[in-house]
Write an enzyme that holds these catalytic residues in place. Structure first.
Site, PDB file in Angstrom:
ATOM      1  N   ASP A 461       0.828  -1.204   0.000  1.00 25.48           N
ATOM      2  CA  ASP A 461       0.000   0.000   0.000  1.00 25.48           C
ATOM      3  C   ASP A 461       0.860   1.250   0.000  1.00 25.48           C
ATOM      4  OD1 ASP A 461       0.900  -0.766   2.566  1.00 25.48           O
ATOM      5  OD2 ASP A 461      -0.597   0.491   3.537  1.00 25.48           O
ATOM      6  N   ASP A 466       5.075   2.419   9.066  1.00 25.21           N
ATOM      7  CA  ASP A 466       5.133   1.083   9.674  1.00 25.21           C
ATOM      8  C   ASP A 466       3.960   0.234   9.195  1.00 25.21           C
ATOM      9  OD1 ASP A 466       3.180   2.527  10.939  1.00 25.21           O
ATOM     10  OD2 ASP A 466       3.836   2.071  12.986  1.00 25.21           O
ATOM     11  N   GLU A 467       3.931   0.001   7.873  1.00 21.77           N
ATOM     12  CA  GLU A 467       2.871  -0.794   7.265  1.00 21.77           C
ATOM     13  C   GLU A 467       3.481  -1.578   6.104  1.00 21.77           C
ATOM     14  OE1 GLU A 467      -1.828  -0.182   6.084  1.00 21.77           O
ATOM     15  OE2 GLU A 467      -0.622   1.501   6.788  1.00 21.77           O
ATOM     16  N   ASP A 474      -5.967  -2.604  -2.593  1.00 24.08           N
ATOM     17  CA  ASP A 474      -5.118  -1.711  -3.380  1.00 24.08           C
ATOM     18  C   ASP A 474      -4.611  -2.416  -4.636  1.00 24.08           C
ATOM     19  OD1 ASP A 474      -5.143  -1.052  -0.518  1.00 24.08           O
ATOM     20  OD2 ASP A 474      -3.867   0.629  -1.066  1.00 24.08           O
ATOM     21  N   GLU A 738      -2.238   9.118  -0.724  1.00 29.84           N
ATOM     22  CA  GLU A 738      -3.286   8.309  -0.104  1.00 29.84           C
ATOM     23  C   GLU A 738      -4.596   9.094  -0.003  1.00 29.84           C
ATOM     24  OE1 GLU A 738      -3.839   5.588   3.935  1.00 29.84           O
ATOM     25  OE2 GLU A 738      -2.276   7.129   3.860  1.00 29.84           O
ATOM     26  N   HIS A 759       0.991   6.222  -2.442  1.00 28.31           N
ATOM     27  CA  HIS A 759      -0.091   5.265  -2.209  1.00 28.31           C
ATOM     28  C   HIS A 759      -0.835   5.133  -3.533  1.00 28.31           C
ATOM     29  CE1 HIS A 759      -1.385   3.771   1.809  1.00 28.31           C
ATOM     30  NE2 HIS A 759      -2.483   3.369   1.165  1.00 28.31           N
TER      31      HIS A 759
END
Length: 893
Positions: A461, A466-467, A474, A738, A759
């Protein structure tokens, strides 16, 4: 005159280490003539490069197929090279010369064939909670000259190899991120020229990566395991034909390396004082080396790598050196990118320098990292102090445009000593789009950079906070655009294999793949539908039937899961759903748009069933095709009863609701006309601005064009104020955001908790730019651009547009230009062994169309037929270059 070129095996040129027992090969025809096609082919396979003894031959096969020809009768073995060549017959019965010789090489095809052991640094040296990373090494002696040498390797964690002091290969983040419980990929390296007669040494760096490192915003680590390990075999064939095998075993040594800490999110800390001088060279001696321990891990999950490896693709130089209002030194690279910074410096032993990475500066021009959440994105380097030192990290990557420097002296801030290294999966770039509007061209660049930044072994994404997870929603929203931009078929083949492996027994698909969230994080509509949408898109874009064959059970299980939810098997009105995520019509403070979640879920239910029905037809599953045809009728009927009033009004009055109902064909003819008119009214009410979120945005422009409302689609594209695709561009964006207003009009930011500036989901507009503005399409009946449709749609605001895509057959090109006097020019390229339907826009009865040299249309060579009338002119054409000129009289629709 024609010839055979561009031989590929499993999409790749001369691959080594593939895992297919029955690989598929593809080729292109090369000819400058028009209407060139293939009528038959012959393939020869040999273990010898001179083909003096063919290993296998197809004989003459009467077929026009030149893409994904499966060598199903070929009996391949592990760790073998196979040379192949192709010749063919054209439409006139002429025979080509044999192609140049190409080859593929198999990897280790079966897990139990591994002779090496999983080895790890002992716990007494590196406890499981130690952030320090190990080095492994082994010295060995060769007594004869080498004809061929291959390394087959993988790891628990990440690994990099060195042989005799040189890096092995150019891959990064090996063995890649997969659902490690089910699959760990293995890599093959040709090291023939790296070995020496007599003394040699091989070394390995190990890193936490996705296996042991922190994943997700919950700060969980060691999700797959808490010990790093290496598995390796070096296969050596001497010039006299004898062989030797060197493997990971108890004879290897381990040590603490100079990487003190390395995490995907947090960066890397490196102490150059702890370096071992050329630890992978044969003459190295040190007392700091220890033994290794063998781990019991098994081999059943080992598979040769499917997708392209991650590589360092390009470098970017700084565009500006800044001193912020706070007095901090910051480098601006001018582009939001993913990778790391390579830098050189000299200094005193023990001095520490730090690099921190960010996507954006705040409204005052200061370094901004709050949107990274807990991710540190920091590189720390301790100098060795023995002259010029050059460093770049090993097992981490950053998403950034700006870099804050700390600890550097003025003498160390050499502007020529810093460069950004861009890394991503090394897929072939296939598509280009440009037009007369510079802001749209920047949008297209932002879309491409969004793909580069988020297609790093899995479709993430975002690449900075922290992902960085493989969100299914997506991926399915962007996959069609990605398929124009690059050859992403192997990339998604690998990821979809993991998706199927991660499905629950009841068919539910997790939110992210690989699945690293909680047990309850499964099965949202539009996210889980990636199980069906993604393989179907790869099939249509590349003509790849095998991906449908391999994902078919997964696709069926997903639809069966939906059917089993709630009391009504024809609606999906239960459970959790993300809905129209980030829709702008959401209630204040809510992330989910106003469109009812059960409407969205039921719409995607119908769409997945329809794609599954089409898949069953392709695969010859007649009973399934009939079953899903009936199910589609029942789901659509239930949708109409639930969400459409008796007078034909859609119950939900949102842009997204109308877009989905129209896009997925859920309305009868009268209701469809009413919904299209209502959608236009909703756009008028919003002054032609978007209110859609993740679910509605990818489809809205397509729906408008399908309904003949091209003017509205162009207005949406060319809006420059918030919310619009071009608003971020006017704010200096170099990737897709995003949020439509990641930076607000007053310069402030959206929520710091969820405000990625890289994003790609909203970059799905790229599909419409290629498909409608440039007009390049393929058809499901002859997928992969075997049959091409060229149907450009000029619109107000653009005077020209051009698109190209390098298909498996060759390059397709569409270029149009509209002059001031209404003179319209359309230039087209159709590759050999394909045909095209060319739909000339803006033509009515009596319009005179000529080719570029003035030849009347009906006399133009290569054009098989034309049909004209009030709907315009449609041309059936063979391969070749075409150039049409005429007076543009308006849209035929």
């Amino acid at each position: 005159m024609f010839k055979v070129t561009e031989l590929r095996c499993e999409y790749q040129h001369n691959p080594i280490g593939i895992g297919e027992r029955c690989p598929r090969i593809s080729w292109r025809l090369d000819s400058d003539e028009r209407a060139v096609s293939q009528t038959a082919y012959e393939i020869e396979v040999s273990n010898l490069p001179n083909f003096s003894e063919p290993y296998w031959t197809s004989g003459k096969v009467a077929s026009s197929q030149s893409v994904h020809v499966e060598l199903e009768e070929l009996d391949t073995k592990s760790c073998k090279r196979y040379n192949y060549r192709v010749r063919l017959w054209n439409q006139d019965g002429e025979l080509s010369e044999w192609s140049d010789i190409a080859y593929w090489e198999t990897g280790k095809l079966e897990g139990e064939q591994w002779a090496g052991e999983w080895i790890s640094a002992p716990l007494s040296l590196l406890p499981t909670d130690s952030p320090h990373l190990p080095l492994l090494r082994k010295s060995f002696r060769l007594n004869s000259s080498v004809r061929q040498a291959r390394i087959y390797a993988t790891a628990l964690g990440l690994y990099e190899l060195e042989l005799n002091g040189q890096r092995v290969g150019d891959r990064y983040f090996t063995p890649g991120w997969t659902s490690y419980e089910h699959t760990i990929q293995t890599q093959t390296y040709d090291v023939t020229d790296m070995l020496r007669t007599e003394q040699n040494a091989i070394g390995a760096w190990l890193g936490n990566g996705w296996y042991k490192g922190q994943l997700g915003w919950q700060e969980k680590g060691a999700i797959y395991g808490d010990r790093l390990a290496l598995l390796l075999e070096l296969h050596i064939t001497y010039t006299d034909g004898s062989e030797e095998l060197i493997t990971t075993d108890s004879s290897w040594q381990s040590a603490k390396g100079p990487i003190v800490m390395s995490e995907i999110y947090h960066g890397e800390t490196y102490d150059a004082r702890l370096e071992f001088e050329d630890f992978s060279t044969p003459d190295y001696m040190s007392r700091d080396w220890h033994g290794v321990e063998s781990l019991e891990h098994g081999y059943d999950m080992l598979k040769p790598q499917i997708n392209e490896p991650v590589r360092a693709i390009q470098t970017v130089r700084p565009t500006e050196w800044l001193v912020t209002p706070k007095g901090e030194m910051v480098i601006d690279f001018g582009q939001n990118l993913v990778g790391w910074v390579r830098f050189s410096l000299t200094g005193t032993e023990g001095a520490v320098v730090t690099l921190e990475h960010a996507e954006i500066l705040d409204s005052e021009g200061n370094f901004y990292t709050e949107n990274l959440r807990t991710a540190k994105q920091t590189i720390g380097y301790t100098l060795k102090g023995d002259g010029k030192e050059t460093y770049e990290p090993h097992f981490t990557f950053q998403g950034f445009r700006y870099v804050r420097l700390s600890g550097f002296t003025e003498e160390q801030l050499d502007h020529e000593a810093f460069e950004a290294v861009v890394v991503h999966s090394d897929f072939e770039e296939t598509g280009t789009f440009e037009c007369s509007e510079p802001l749209v061209n920047q949008l297209q660049s932002n879309i491409r950079w969004g793909l580069k930044g988020n297609f790093l072994d899995v479709p993430t994404d975002c690449p900075q906070r922290d992902e960085r997870l493989g969100w299914t929603g997506d991926a399915q929203m962007f996959i069609q655009t990605a398929s124009y931009l690059s050859n992403v078929a192997p990339f998604f083949t690998k990821w979809l294999s993991d998706l199927a492996a991660e499905q629950r027994d009841d068919g539910a698909v997790p939110f992210v793949v690989p699945h690293v969230l909680g047990k309850e994080d499964f099965a949202s509509a539009a996210w889980g539908d990636a199980a069906v949408i993604c393989p179907w898109t790869i099939y249509v874009s590349y003509g790849d039937q095998r991906i449908l064959e391999r994902q078919y059970e997964s696709m069926k299980r997903w639809v069966a899961y939906i059917q089993g939810q709630g009391e009504n098997e024809y609606l999906w009105n239960t459970g959790f759903h993300f809905g129209d995520w980030l829709g702008l019509d959401a209630k204040s403070g809510d992330y989910v748009g106003a469109t009812e979640r059960d409407l969205i879920a039921s719409a995607f239910y119908a769409y997945s069933v329809e794609l599954l029905r089409r898949t069953a037809v392709v695969l010859g599953q007649k009973e399934d095709a009939a079953l899903y045809s009936k199910l589609k009728e029942q789901v659509v009927a239930a949708f109409r009863r639930e969400f459409v009033t008796p007078s034909g009004r859609l119950a939900a009055s949102t842009q997204t609701a109308h877009v989905l109902a129209l896009m997925f064909g859920l309305l009868d003819e009268a209701a469809e006309k009413r919904a299209a008119a209502r959608l236009y009214t909703l756009l008028e009410e919003s002054k032609f601005h978007l209110t859609t979120g993740f679910v509605g945005t990818p489809y809205i422009s397509h729906v408008l064009s399908q309904q003949g409302m091209h003017d509205a689609a162009y207005k949406l594209l060319l809006q420059q104020d918030y919310p619009s695709w071009l608003y971020p561009v006017t704010k200096g964006a170099t990737t897709i955001w995003e949020h439509w207003d990641g930076i607000k009009e007053d310069g402030s930011f959206w929520s710091r908790d969820m405000n990625s500036f890289n994003h790609y989901a909203y970059g799905a507009i790229g599909d419409w730019l290629y498909r409608t503005v440039a007009g390049i399409q393929t058809v499901e009946e002859a997928p992969g651009y075997k049959r091409i449709v060229i149907a450009p749609v000029p619109g107000e605001g653009l005077t020209w547009a051009a698109g190209t895509i390098d298909t498996m057959y060759g390059r397709v090109r569409s270029y149009w230009r509209l002059g001031n006097a209404g003179d319209f020019r359309l230039e087209i390229t159709i590759p050999p062994n394909t045909t095209a339907e060319i739909r000339l826009p803006g033509i009515f009865d009596g319009t005179r169309v000529t080719e570029g040299d003035g030849t009347p249309l009906l006399e133009a060579k290569g054009i098989h037929s034309t049909s004209d009338g009030k709907a315009g002119v449609v041309i059936q054409a063979g391969s070749g270059h075409y150039h049409f000129c005429y007076k543009f009289t308006g849209h035929s629709s």
